[in-house]
Scaffold this motif. Structure first.
Motif, PDB file in Angstrom:
ATOM      1  N   ILE A  81       0.925  -0.743   0.140  1.00 53.86           N
ATOM      2  CA  ILE A  81      -0.145   0.439  -0.422  1.00 53.86           C
ATOM      3  C   ILE A  81       0.803   1.226  -0.067  1.00 53.86           C
TER       4      ILE A  81
ATOM      5  N   VAL B  75      -8.183   0.703  -0.063  1.00 52.01           N
ATOM      6  CA  VAL B  75      -7.552   0.218  -1.771  1.00 52.01           C
ATOM      7  C   VAL B  75      -7.883  -1.071  -1.382  1.00 52.01           C
TER       8      VAL B  75
ATOM      9  N   ILE C 176      -6.789   1.553  -5.961  1.00 52.01           N
ATOM     10  CA  ILE C 176      -7.451   2.290  -5.223  1.00 52.01           C
ATOM     11  C   ILE C 176      -8.594   3.404  -5.420  1.00 52.01           C
TER      12      ILE C 176
END
Length: 223
Positions: free
Chosen positions: A61, A156, A180
């Motif tokens: 991430i 996400v 995303i």
């Protein structure tokens, strides 16, 4: 290629070194792509919410969002000497699974202070990893935290990290997607029912970024 947090003075030298060393290794052993990078606000406070399957989700991430993320981690993880050291160097915030009021208040205080400085906070709303890869119910307490900060939430969805187990994945280079979504805001909630609705809203936004087989309790059939 876009560097993480270009010109961001909040990123420490050790964090920059970590990204410089680890990101190429991930590129070597994993086939991963990021979709929706145009949805990431480049500046200002932000809360990133995501599903959680594997221990490397947090790093993926960070690499995908390209901003340093301060994750919220459970209290027990800080008790391991090496892991605790890493979490503290990463500025991770501690949350109690037992719901200790004093720790909850301290978590809210620290999160608010960091967001006021333009930081990015990372939350896994499920509260724990889903080893099967399917979404679990979101935790109402984390929904309340996100709603009270009054900053945009960035959803996400990560698909593919459940393939990382054993040893064979090292030469198979499993395909992983970091998807995303667009930022959104949560309203404040007071009642228990409203708090659950906040958690479900976060998880629904994440589910929309995942293939149907990953959506678990947030899929059409609930499995």
């Amino acid at each position: 290629r876009q560097n993480i947090c270009p010109g961001d003075k909040k990123v420490t030298p050790s964090q920059r070194i970590f990204v410089a060393l680890v990101k190429p290794l991930y590129r070597l052993f994993l086939s991963w792509e990021v979709r929706g990078k145009e949805n990431v606000p480049r500046t200002g406070p932000l809360i990133v919410i995501a599903n959680h399957v594997h221990v490397i989700d947090a790093e993926l991430i960070v690499f995908g969002v390209s901003r340093w993320i301060i994750f919220i981690a459970k209290e027990q993880l800080f008790r391991y000497p090496l892991l605790g050291f890493i979490l503290r160097r990463a500025q991770a915030l501690m949350v109690s699974r037992q719901g200790k009021l004093s720790m909850t208040r301290e978590l809210f205080r620290q999160a608010r202070r960091k967001l006021a400085r333009g930081a990015v906070i990372g939350i896994f709303p499920e509260g724990k990893r889903s080893h099967q890869g399917k979404l679990q119910a979101g935790k109402p307490g984390l929904g309340v935290l996100a709603s009270r900060m009054n900053v945009p939430l960035l959803p996400v969805g990560i698909a593919g990290t459940e393939k990382i187990h054993g040893r064979s994945w090292l030469w198979k280079r499993p395909k992983i997607t970091v998807n995303i979504g667009k930022p959104f805001y949560l309203p404040r909630a007071a009642s228990r029912q409203q708090r659950k609705a906040l958690a479900d809203r976060m998880m629904t936004e994440i589910a929309a970024l995942l293939p149907p087989e990953y959506r678990g309790v947030y899929g059409r059939d609930g499995d």
